[in-house]
Design an enzyme around this catalytic site. Structure first.
Site, PDB file in Angstrom:
ATOM      1  N   TYR A  65     -14.126   3.178  10.465  1.00 29.38           N
ATOM      2  CA  TYR A  65     -12.673   3.043  10.257  1.00 29.38           C
ATOM      3  C   TYR A  65     -11.921   3.338  11.553  1.00 29.38           C
ATOM      4  N   LYS A 104      -9.739   0.878  14.091  1.00 29.87           N
ATOM      5  CA  LYS A 104      -8.323   1.128  14.399  1.00 29.87           C
ATOM      6  C   LYS A 104      -8.129   1.296  15.914  1.00 29.87           C
ATOM      7  N   THR A 119     -10.514  -6.915   8.907  1.00 33.08           N
ATOM      8  CA  THR A 119      -9.060  -6.756   8.705  1.00 33.08           C
ATOM      9  C   THR A 119      -8.417  -5.995   9.861  1.00 33.08           C
ATOM     10  N   GLY A 155     -20.562  12.284  10.186  1.00 34.16           N
ATOM     11  CA  GLY A 155     -19.619  12.094  11.311  1.00 34.16           C
ATOM     12  C   GLY A 155     -18.248  12.694  11.053  1.00 34.16           C
ATOM     13  N   ILE A 200      -3.988 -11.062   6.344  1.00 34.00           N
ATOM     14  CA  ILE A 200      -3.530 -11.131   7.750  1.00 34.00           C
ATOM     15  C   ILE A 200      -4.531 -11.890   8.618  1.00 34.00           C
ATOM     16  N   GLY A 246       0.833  -1.207   0.000  1.00 30.08           N
ATOM     17  CA  GLY A 246       0.000   0.000   0.000  1.00 30.08           C
ATOM     18  C   GLY A 246       0.865   1.253   0.000  1.00 30.08           C
ATOM     19  N   PRO A 271     -14.337  17.736  -5.320  1.00 34.51           N
ATOM     20  CA  PRO A 271     -15.484  17.714  -4.398  1.00 34.51           C
ATOM     21  C   PRO A 271     -15.079  17.946  -2.939  1.00 34.51           C
ATOM     22  N   ASN A 330      -2.441  12.754   9.092  1.00 32.90           N
ATOM     23  CA  ASN A 330      -2.661  12.468   7.665  1.00 32.90           C
ATOM     24  C   ASN A 330      -1.356  12.489   6.874  1.00 32.90           C
ATOM     25  N   LYS A 383      -7.936   9.440  -1.602  1.00 30.71           N
ATOM     26  CA  LYS A 383      -7.685  10.303  -0.459  1.00 30.71           C
ATOM     27  C   LYS A 383      -7.555  11.745  -0.943  1.00 30.71           C
ATOM     28  N   THR A 439      -3.449   5.515  13.858  1.00 33.23           N
ATOM     29  CA  THR A 439      -3.858   6.812  13.325  1.00 33.23           C
ATOM     30  C   THR A 439      -4.338   7.780  14.407  1.00 33.23           C
ATOM     31  N   ASP A 440      -4.179   9.069  14.121  1.00 34.28           N
ATOM     32  CA  ASP A 440      -4.688  10.110  15.032  1.00 34.28           C
ATOM     33  C   ASP A 440      -6.216  10.102  15.097  1.00 34.28           C
ATOM     34  N   GLU A 441      -6.861   9.465  14.114  1.00 32.43           N
ATOM     35  CA  GLU A 441      -8.332   9.502  14.077  1.00 32.43           C
ATOM     36  C   GLU A 441      -8.958   8.793  15.270  1.00 32.43           C
ATOM     37  N   TYR A 463     -15.883  18.568   0.874  1.00 32.73           N
ATOM     38  CA  TYR A 463     -16.996  18.250   1.773  1.00 32.73           C
ATOM     39  C   TYR A 463     -17.348  19.447   2.661  1.00 32.73           C
TER      40      TYR A 463
HETATM   41  P1  NAD Z   1      -3.406   1.753   1.979  1.00 28.16           P
HETATM   42  O1  NAD Z   1      -4.887   1.606   1.912  1.00 28.16           O
HETATM   43  O2  NAD Z   1      -2.678   2.500   0.911  1.00 28.16           O
HETATM   44  O3  NAD Z   1      -2.725   0.309   2.075  1.00 28.16           O
HETATM   45  C1  NAD Z   1      -3.236  -0.722   2.863  1.00 28.16           C
HETATM   46  C2  NAD Z   1      -2.536  -2.016   2.434  1.00 28.16           C
HETATM   47  O4  NAD Z   1      -3.030  -3.089   3.252  1.00 28.16           O
HETATM   48  C3  NAD Z   1      -2.805  -2.411   0.990  1.00 28.16           C
HETATM   49  O5  NAD Z   1      -1.623  -2.814   0.369  1.00 28.16           O
HETATM   50  C4  NAD Z   1      -3.784  -3.589   1.104  1.00 28.16           C
HETATM   51  O6  NAD Z   1      -3.694  -4.501   0.033  1.00 28.16           O
HETATM   52  C5  NAD Z   1      -3.321  -4.192   2.417  1.00 28.16           C
HETATM   53  N1  NAD Z   1      -4.372  -5.003   3.057  1.00 28.16           N
HETATM   54  C6  NAD Z   1      -5.658  -4.647   3.288  1.00 28.16           C
HETATM   55  N2  NAD Z   1      -6.318  -5.654   3.888  1.00 28.16           N
HETATM   56  C7  NAD Z   1      -5.419  -6.645   4.074  1.00 28.16           C
HETATM   57  C8  NAD Z   1      -5.483  -7.923   4.660  1.00 28.16           C
HETATM   58  N3  NAD Z   1      -6.634  -8.401   5.176  1.00 28.16           N
HETATM   59  N4  NAD Z   1      -4.376  -8.692   4.685  1.00 28.16           N
HETATM   60  C9  NAD Z   1      -3.216  -8.243   4.146  1.00 28.16           C
HETATM   61  N5  NAD Z   1      -3.090  -7.031   3.573  1.00 28.16           N
HETATM   62  C10 NAD Z   1      -4.174  -6.250   3.540  1.00 28.16           C
HETATM   63  O7  NAD Z   1      -3.114   2.385   3.403  1.00 28.16           O
HETATM   64  P2  NAD Z   1      -2.021   3.420   3.913  1.00 28.16           P
HETATM   65  O8  NAD Z   1      -2.540   4.777   3.729  1.00 28.16           O
HETATM   66  O9  NAD Z   1      -0.703   3.038   3.375  1.00 28.16           O
HETATM   67  O10 NAD Z   1      -2.079   3.102   5.480  1.00 28.16           O
HETATM   68  C11 NAD Z   1      -1.231   2.120   6.053  1.00 28.16           C
HETATM   69  C12 NAD Z   1      -1.511   2.051   7.543  1.00 28.16           C
HETATM   70  O11 NAD Z   1      -1.286   3.340   8.122  1.00 28.16           O
HETATM   71  C13 NAD Z   1      -2.957   1.691   7.892  1.00 28.16           C
HETATM   72  O12 NAD Z   1      -2.945   0.846   8.999  1.00 28.16           O
HETATM   73  C14 NAD Z   1      -3.599   3.033   8.225  1.00 28.16           C
HETATM   74  O13 NAD Z   1      -4.659   2.859   9.138  1.00 28.16           O
HETATM   75  C15 NAD Z   1      -2.440   3.769   8.832  1.00 28.16           C
HETATM   76  N6  NAD Z   1      -2.495   5.237   8.707  1.00 28.16           N
HETATM   77  C16 NAD Z   1      -2.627   5.834   7.487  1.00 28.16           C
HETATM   78  C17 NAD Z   1      -2.611   7.233   7.397  1.00 28.16           C
HETATM   79  C18 NAD Z   1      -2.743   7.947   6.085  1.00 28.16           C
HETATM   80  O14 NAD Z   1      -2.866   9.171   6.086  1.00 28.16           O
HETATM   81  N7  NAD Z   1      -2.696   7.276   4.955  1.00 28.16           N
HETATM   82  C19 NAD Z   1      -2.483   7.998   8.555  1.00 28.16           C
HETATM   83  C20 NAD Z   1      -2.364   7.345   9.783  1.00 28.16           C
HETATM   84  C21 NAD Z   1      -2.356   5.968   9.839  1.00 28.16           C
HETATM   85  O1  TDX Z   2     -13.263  14.008  -1.787  1.00 24.66           O
HETATM   86  C1  TDX Z   2     -12.929  14.406  -0.662  1.00 24.66           C
HETATM   87  N1  TDX Z   2     -13.317  15.646  -0.233  1.00 24.66           N
HETATM   88  C2  TDX Z   2     -13.007  16.140   0.997  1.00 24.66           C
HETATM   89  O2  TDX Z   2     -13.372  17.282   1.335  1.00 24.66           O
HETATM   90  C3  TDX Z   2     -12.139  13.601   0.231  1.00 24.66           C
HETATM   91  C4  TDX Z   2     -11.693  12.229  -0.182  1.00 24.66           C
HETATM   92  C5  TDX Z   2     -11.840  14.116   1.468  1.00 24.66           C
HETATM   93  N2  TDX Z   2     -12.271  15.340   1.851  1.00 24.66           N
HETATM   94  C6  TDX Z   2     -11.926  15.833   3.197  1.00 24.66           C
HETATM   95  C7  TDX Z   2     -12.295  14.899   4.340  1.00 24.66           C
HETATM   96  C8  TDX Z   2     -11.204  15.162   5.357  1.00 24.66           C
HETATM   97  O3  TDX Z   2     -11.545  16.298   6.135  1.00 24.66           O
HETATM   98  O4  TDX Z   2     -10.491  15.925   3.254  1.00 24.66           O
HETATM   99  C9  TDX Z   2      -9.979  15.519   4.505  1.00 24.66           C
HETATM  100  C10 TDX Z   2      -9.046  14.344   4.309  1.00 24.66           C
HETATM  101  O5  TDX Z   2      -9.832  13.253   3.869  1.00 24.66           O
HETATM  102  P1  TDX Z   2      -9.195  11.818   3.552  1.00 24.66           P
HETATM  103  O6  TDX Z   2      -8.084  11.986   2.585  1.00 24.66           O
HETATM  104  O7  TDX Z   2     -10.296  10.879   3.239  1.00 24.66           O
HETATM  105  O8  TDX Z   2      -8.498  11.481   4.942  1.00 24.66           O
HETATM  106  P2  TDX Z   2      -9.075  11.340   6.426  1.00 24.66           P
HETATM  107  O9  TDX Z   2     -10.503  11.036   6.447  1.00 24.66           O
HETATM  108  O10 TDX Z   2      -8.589  12.545   7.198  1.00 24.66           O
HETATM  109  O11 TDX Z   2      -8.250  10.018   6.877  1.00 24.66           O
HETATM  110  C11 TDX Z   2      -6.878   9.847   6.481  1.00 24.66           C
HETATM  111  O12 TDX Z   2      -6.000  10.188   7.514  1.00 24.66           O
HETATM  112  C12 TDX Z   2      -5.913   9.341   8.601  1.00 24.66           C
HETATM  113  C13 TDX Z   2      -6.605   8.428   5.997  1.00 24.66           C
HETATM  114  O13 TDX Z   2      -7.539   8.082   4.996  1.00 24.66           O
HETATM  115  C14 TDX Z   2      -6.656   7.459   7.119  1.00 24.66           C
HETATM  116  O14 TDX Z   2      -6.280   6.159   6.674  1.00 24.66           O
HETATM  117  C15 TDX Z   2      -5.700   7.902   8.192  1.00 24.66           C
HETATM  118  O15 TDX Z   2      -5.799   7.079   9.315  1.00 24.66           O
END
Ligand code: NAD
Ligand code: TDX
Length: 347
Positions: free
Chosen positions: A150, A154, A101, A275, A61, A11, A205, A179, A189, A126-128, A207
């Site tokens: 979500y 977590k 998962t 939410g 997993i 990922g 778009p 983020n 995202k 995550t901070d969420e 929100y």
């Molecule tokens: P992502 O969605 O890009 O990647 C997730 C990966 O997990 C993918 O490769 C997917 O194939 C794999 N996966 C999903 N379900 C699975 C399963 N059952 N078994 C094995 N593999 C599986 O996510 P990301 O943005 O890289 O996030 C990675 C981690 O960091 C997550 O745990 C997420 O909650 C956390 N996180 C992400 C952010 C962010 O802003 N992206 C912020 C804070 C925490």
């Molecule tokens: O189309 C959009 N329009 C919009 O206004 C999308 C996709 C998002 N948004 C807003 C919602 C949030 O306030 O932007 C902000 C960021 O949205 P996302 O990219 O969906 O992230 P968020 O919901 O903050 O969560 C992300 O950060 C924490 C990651 O998806 C999570 O995996 C991580 O844990």
């Protein structure tokens, strides 16, 4: 501790972390274990595919038998768990896979760490999980208040991980980052969706009123923090990882449009996410005490990220062409049935 199992390594953050580890530690072996859901892509790891210190295993997993086999076969010493369902909007449409998962999968990994007496387990969180932060910043000791399926899944995973420390003294650590953004982030995202839409001159778009606040962390800084916690974090502890770069979504959107020289008229205010947390903010004293500081400024990092999406259009165009369903649901608020395409939209 030189043999790592990186779950979810195909990922966004996981693949950047794999590159980081292989480059920084010339004697480390990395096994990526990933289910390859819609978000996991082997292309994300193409540049390391021929590295003899890298192995890929496709697996879930939640599959305890396969997890055990891989750990034994590769003599794994530590697990870093990135695997999760990660998109809040998808968790609102379909929460089940998140619980499966993010919670059950974490339990399976913890059991394996316990059974094989591994030296380290890092839960990437995550901070969420703290929920919306009206003022100040959340520290690791603050109570959890997740708002979406979500973040609730977590939060459940974090608590489970910490319970394995209390009960069995398992050498676990939890990171909670803000983020992330950067190369290879799936274009659902905010930042990659808006960059790619803007390149295509499609609407962005936004929100609600667009004034929700996120703290933006460049993915490379998070990789460095996770690396530090893997090696120097204290067992049973949680580490917040934020960049102190809070921006409203509108500010981020305007900067993307300016960087790409696109008109503000592309902004389309749409119905708010149910939410929708107003603001996230982290107190990062603990990780900073270990010596970590974010190295990249938001504006420079965003410009680099925009450039990456401009230079790697093959990567995201392929994804977007198969993603018109989610786009349709987002735009029109209803599920697309059958095989109909979105009229007049090239997505
Ligand atoms: P992502 O969605 O890009 O990647 C997730 C990966 O997990 C993918 O490769 C997917 O194939 C794999 N996966 C999903 N379900 C699975 C399963 N059952 N078994 C094995 N593999 C599986 O996510 P990301 O943005 O890289 O996030 C990675 C981690 O960091 C997550 O745990 C997420 O909650 C956390 N996180 C992400 C952010 C962010 O802003 N992206 C912020 C804070 C925490
Ligand atoms: O189309 C959009 N329009 C919009 O206004 C999308 C996709 C998002 N948004 C807003 C919602 C949030 O306030 O932007 C902000 C960021 O949205 P996302 O990219 O969906 O992230 P968020 O919901 O903050 O969560 C992300 O950060 C924490 C990651 O998806 C999570 O995996 C991580 O844990």
């Amino acid at each position: 501790m030189s043999k790592l199992l990186i779950t979810g390594g195909a990922g966004f953050i996981g693949s950047n972390f794999v590159r980081h580890i292989l480059k920084k530690y010339p004697d480390y072996q990395v096994v990526v274990y990933d289910k390859l859901t819609y978000a996991g892509r082997l292309e994300n790891l193409q540049d390391v595919a021929d590295n003899p210190r890298y192995t890929f295993v496709r697996g879930d997993i939640c599959d305890a038998g396969l997890v055990d086999k891989v750990i034994q076969k590769h003599r794994i010493e530590a697990v870093i768990n990135f695997a999760a369902e990660t998109h809040v909007d998808r968790s609102i449409l379909n929460p089940g896979s998140f619980i499966q998962t993010d919670v059950y999968g974490t339990y399976v990994l913890l059991e394996a760490v316990r059974k094989f007496d591994l030296r380290r387990y890092v839960q990437v969180g995550t901070d969420e999980v703290y929920g919306s932060c009206p003022q100040g910043s959340f520290s690791e000791a603050d109570r959890l208040g997740p708002s979406s399926p979500y973040s609730a899944s977590k939060a459940g995973a974090d608590l489970l991980v910490l319970s394995y420390f209390v009960t069995w003294r398992l050498p676990v650590v939890v990171t909670r980052s803000s983020n992330n953004f950067g190369p290879f982030q799936y274009p659902e995202k905010l930042i990659p969706l808006f960059i790619t839409n803007a390149i295509n001159s499609q609407p962005l778009p936004l929100y609600g009123d667009g004034l929700n606040v996120r703290d933006w962390l460049y993915v490379f800084d998070n990789c460095e923090a996770i690396d530090l916690v893997l090696h120097q974090g204290q067992a049973g502890e949680i580490y917040n990882i934020g960049a102190d770069q809070e921006r409203t979504n509108l500010e981020v959107t305007e900067l993307i449009l300016k960087t790409l020289n696109r008109p503000r008229s592309l902004i389309q205010f749409v119905k708010d996410r149910p939410g929708h947390d107003r603001r996230y903010s982290l107190d990062c004293f603990k990780i900073r005490s270990l010596g970590w500081r974010p190295q990249r400024k938001f504006e420079t990092a965003l410009a680099e990220t925009v450039q990456w999406y401009q230079d790697n259009q093959d990567w995201w165009r392929k994804i977007k062409s198969g993603e018109f369903r989610l786009y349709y649901e987002k735009q029109y608020g209803k599920t697309l049935t059958g095989t109909a395409e979105v009229p007049g939209k090239k997505y």
